[in-house]
Design an enzyme around this catalytic site. Structure first.
Site, mmCIF file in Angstrom:
data_model
loop_
_atom_site.group_PDB
_atom_site.id
_atom_site.type_symbol
_atom_site.label_atom_id
_atom_site.label_comp_id
_atom_site.label_asym_id
_atom_site.label_seq_id
_atom_site.Cartn_x
_atom_site.Cartn_y
_atom_site.Cartn_z
ATOM 1 N N ARG A 56 -8.199 -9.509 9.751
ATOM 2 C CA ARG A 56 -7.221 -10.350 10.436
ATOM 3 C C ARG A 56 -7.591 -10.541 11.914
ATOM 4 O O ARG A 56 -8.282 -9.714 12.493
ATOM 5 C CB ARG A 56 -5.830 -9.726 10.346
ATOM 6 C CG ARG A 56 -5.213 -9.744 8.950
ATOM 7 C CD ARG A 56 -3.787 -9.209 8.967
ATOM 8 N NE ARG A 56 -3.737 -7.813 9.398
ATOM 9 C CZ ARG A 56 -3.323 -7.411 10.585
ATOM 10 N NH1 ARG A 56 -2.927 -8.302 11.494
ATOM 11 N NH2 ARG A 56 -3.295 -6.131 10.894
ATOM 12 N N LYS A 197 -0.481 -12.491 4.931
ATOM 13 C CA LYS A 197 0.285 -11.847 5.993
ATOM 14 C C LYS A 197 1.133 -12.836 6.785
ATOM 15 O O LYS A 197 2.182 -12.460 7.323
ATOM 16 C CB LYS A 197 -0.655 -11.083 6.927
ATOM 17 C CG LYS A 197 -1.272 -9.843 6.286
ATOM 18 C CD LYS A 197 -0.207 -8.900 5.731
ATOM 19 C CE LYS A 197 -0.823 -7.612 5.202
ATOM 20 N NZ LYS A 197 0.212 -6.725 4.574
ATOM 21 N N HIS A 216 7.039 -3.318 4.631
ATOM 22 C CA HIS A 216 5.595 -3.250 4.400
ATOM 23 C C HIS A 216 5.328 -1.970 3.617
ATOM 24 O O HIS A 216 4.979 -0.935 4.170
ATOM 25 C CB HIS A 216 4.858 -3.241 5.737
ATOM 26 C CG HIS A 216 3.370 -3.330 5.593
ATOM 27 N ND1 HIS A 216 2.498 -2.753 6.480
ATOM 28 C CD2 HIS A 216 2.591 -3.945 4.669
ATOM 29 C CE1 HIS A 216 1.253 -2.999 6.119
ATOM 30 N NE2 HIS A 216 1.283 -3.713 5.017
ATOM 31 N N SER A 234 -2.577 -0.754 6.568
ATOM 32 C CA SER A 234 -3.757 -0.922 5.732
ATOM 33 C C SER A 234 -4.658 0.299 5.810
ATOM 34 O O SER A 234 -4.935 0.823 6.885
ATOM 35 C CB SER A 234 -4.536 -2.161 6.182
ATOM 36 O OG SER A 234 -5.708 -2.320 5.441
ATOM 37 N N LYS A 238 -1.397 2.903 0.316
ATOM 38 C CA LYS A 238 -0.263 2.318 -0.399
ATOM 39 C C LYS A 238 -0.657 1.854 -1.798
ATOM 40 O O LYS A 238 -0.005 2.193 -2.782
ATOM 41 C CB LYS A 238 0.312 1.129 0.380
ATOM 42 C CG LYS A 238 0.942 1.454 1.704
ATOM 43 C CD LYS A 238 1.702 0.279 2.282
ATOM 44 C CE LYS A 238 0.933 -1.014 2.306
ATOM 45 N NZ LYS A 238 -0.306 -0.939 3.109
ATOM 46 N N THR A 239 -1.715 1.051 -1.865
ATOM 47 C CA THR A 239 -2.117 0.486 -3.149
ATOM 48 C C THR A 239 -2.624 1.578 -4.085
ATOM 49 O O THR A 239 -2.254 1.634 -5.263
ATOM 50 C CB THR A 239 -3.204 -0.578 -2.937
ATOM 51 O OG1 THR A 239 -2.682 -1.608 -2.095
ATOM 52 C CG2 THR A 239 -3.640 -1.177 -4.260
ATOM 53 N N ASP A 253 2.425 -3.917 -1.783
ATOM 54 C CA ASP A 253 2.343 -4.108 -0.330
ATOM 55 C C ASP A 253 3.608 -4.617 0.357
ATOM 56 O O ASP A 253 3.868 -4.237 1.486
ATOM 57 C CB ASP A 253 1.191 -5.073 -0.015
ATOM 58 C CG ASP A 253 0.792 -5.056 1.453
ATOM 59 O OD1 ASP A 253 0.541 -3.954 1.973
ATOM 60 O OD2 ASP A 253 0.736 -6.121 2.060
ATOM 61 N N ARG A 317 -12.344 -6.169 -0.153
ATOM 62 C CA ARG A 317 -11.029 -6.376 -0.759
ATOM 63 C C ARG A 317 -11.130 -6.938 -2.170
ATOM 64 O O ARG A 317 -12.088 -7.627 -2.515
ATOM 65 C CB ARG A 317 -10.213 -7.353 0.088
ATOM 66 C CG ARG A 317 -9.823 -6.822 1.453
ATOM 67 C CD ARG A 317 -8.591 -5.965 1.375
ATOM 68 N NE ARG A 317 -8.137 -5.498 2.685
ATOM 69 C CZ ARG A 317 -6.981 -4.902 2.895
ATOM 70 N NH1 ARG A 317 -6.152 -4.711 1.882
ATOM 71 N NH2 ARG A 317 -6.653 -4.482 4.094
#
Length: 526
Positions: A56, A197, A216, A234, A238-239, A253, A317
């Site tokens: 990003r 995002k 988030h 990130s 989480k994933t 997410d 990713r």
């Protein structure tokens, strides 16, 4: 055939060839291959490379300073203002650029709960971008598609490079969001995560006015309907941690928490895959197949993904529909959570790997949002860098952090939710000396927290961070529960712990009008 298509019900139309509207997955894959945008991997996933921008660009994101939203935005380095006239000029330039192409259009939704979903139209210059967003958003049925009327539109033109002197941007890259017009312009970057995002940023603005807390976080649910939330930036896990074969995935997410429970904002997952292996993350591994999109992953001569390689970036990713995960919850709706886990990747190596938080500590750590930015997630990050991101999602929060924190505190109290802080970062020393906590240990601690096993063992307060640390945990060596035991130099550990506590205090000082019971719940450097 050129057809006038309204960007949204609140903005002007522009014309384009509409043959590429709401194409199925095979057609988008064929188009991406025919145009040389991407190649197929051995397993059938579409692999694209995003060029110079592999993460990003937060410094290139702007919110339009419009009368209807002006007093509700937390203006500053995250929410940089753009004058409406500047946005209009940029809009005209971008649409002129897109009218000369044959863009790809997808109509879908954000928000699995029909009571809170947002109809979205995405207009892409590239076929692989359109496949990406198709898999990430909620895909409508044919009946829903016939009734679809967009309230938010993204126009994504990576080949259009802005001229800062002419367009009022900081660089060639821009993410410009007009909340009043329901319109997002993205250009100068091929990184697909900007689409995801920017939509989340809009939902973070809209949902609180509906009494919904946008979060988030990832979420999963057990056989008994017990929901767990995993907050974190990130790279914190989480994933990975929510994709648990013993539980059903709601989403990886972005979620909303309404008066009825949890719902997924998305219809897909966007997983970091550096170091991905079938043994450690079997569900994610199996999800990367035809219809999935890989970003910046190296391939060998047989086009087999090389997940351990970071030649292009560490921020590799994979994007895929949530139903590629076995036993996922579709639609992504469930009840109120029983457990919340705040995930942090502590690069200093001093936070306990798991600890219980009081309600006051939960509010303190939610507002603090401490973690370490990991390499590649943003431009310029090449190694872990300590950061505080309010609500574990400051880059995506248009409103002041207290708006979201107060909503979370009310919901924790109303539903009697247990809250834990989980350090998925380093143990045995800081980054460069210690090692990251083994995934198998973190999984064991998370499962124990969710099942309530940690409530059955004695806990002791950490002398610096003052969180309650369990004296034992099934499947985890007892010595790693207290990070000081893993350091060779106890005095160096104490210095490092006090330094991190000081940084917590310095960061928290920016929050004004915080009740003393919350302010005093944080770490103590003395």
């Amino acid at each position: 055939m050129s057809t006038p298509i309204y960007a949204t019900t609140r903005s002007n139309p522009f014309s384009f060839d509409d043959r590429n509207r709401n194409l199925p997955v095979p057609a988008l894959v064929e188009a991406a291959l025919a145009r040389g945008e991407a190649i197929l991997t051995r397993e059938g996933a579409l692999r694209a490379v995003t060029g110079k921008y592999t993460g990003r660009s937060p410094k290139d994101k702007f919110l339009v300073n419009e009368p209807s939203v002006r007093d509700k935005i937390d203006w500053g380095p995250v929410n940089q203002p753009m004058d409406p006239e500047v946005f209009d000029r940029l809009y005209r330039r971008v649409t002129e650029y897109m009218e000369k192409r044959q863009p790809y259009i997808f109509d879908g939704y954000a928000g699995a709960d029909p009571a809170h979903r947002l109809p979205i139209r995405v207009i892409n210059e590239l076929a692989w971008h359109n496949l990406f967003i198709r898999q990430l958003l909620i895909r409508p049925t044919q009946r829903e598609l016939a009734e679809h009327r967009p309230e938010l539109t993204l126009i994504v033109a990576p080949g259009f490079k802005a001229d800062p002197a002419r367009d009022g941007t900081r660089s060639e890259t821009f993410i410009a969001i007009s909340l009043e017009r329901g319109l997002i312009l993205i250009g100068g970057t091929y990184y697909a995560g900007e689409m995801k995002k920017s939509i989340f940023s809009v939902m973070n603005y809209l949902l609180p006015e509906q009494g919904v807390l946008p979060m988030h976080c990832s979420a999963n649910v057990g056989e008994d309907g017990d929901v767990a939330l995993f907050f974190g930036l990130s790279g914190t896990g989480k994933t990975t941690l929510s994709a648990d074969p013993e539980r059903r995935l709601i989403g990886d997410d972005e979620h909303g928490w309404s008066g009825r429970g949890i719902f997924n904002i998305e219809g897909g997952c966007y997983a970091k895959c550096i170091g991905l292996s079938r043994e450690k993350e079997p569900q994610i591994w199996e999800a990367i197949r035809f219809g999935s999109v890989l970003e910046n992953v190296m391939l060998d001569d047989q086009r087999t993904p090389l997940y351990d390689r970071k030649d292009i970036t560490e921020n590799t990713r994979a994007a895929y529909p949530v139903d590629y995960i076995p036993s996922s919850v579709v639609p992504g709706i469930a009840g109120h959570p029983k457990v919340i886990l705040f995930l942090t990747a502590d690069a200093s190596g001093v936070l306990p790997p798991v600890s219980r938080l009081t309600p006051e500590q939960a509010m303190y750590h939610f507002l603090s949002g401490y973690t370490s930015k990991l390499a590649g997630t943003e431009r310029g990050i090449v190694e872990p860098e300590a950061t505080f991101s309010a609500c574990f999602g400051a880059p995506f929060l248009p409103r002041p952090p207290l708006v979201y924190a107060e909503m979370l505190g009310e919901k924790i109290a109303e539903h009697d939710v247990r809250v834990y802080l989980v350090n998925t970062g380093w143990s045995g020393g800081p980054y460069g000396v210690g090692k990251r906590v083994k995934l198998e240990y973190t999984r064991a601690m998370v499962r124990a927290a969710i099942k309530g096993d940690l409530e059955k063992v004695p806990m002791r307060p950490d002398p610096v961070f003052r969180v309650a640390v369990p004296e034992s945990c099934p499947g985890v060596p007892q010595e790693i529960l207290w990070p000081k035991n893993t350091w060779k130099d106890p005095e160096q550990f104490d210095r490092q712990a006090r330094e991190l506590a000081r940084r917590f205090q310095e960061n928290f000082a920016k929050f004004k009008d915080i009740p003393s019971r919350i302010r005093d719940a944080g770490p103590k450097a003395e």
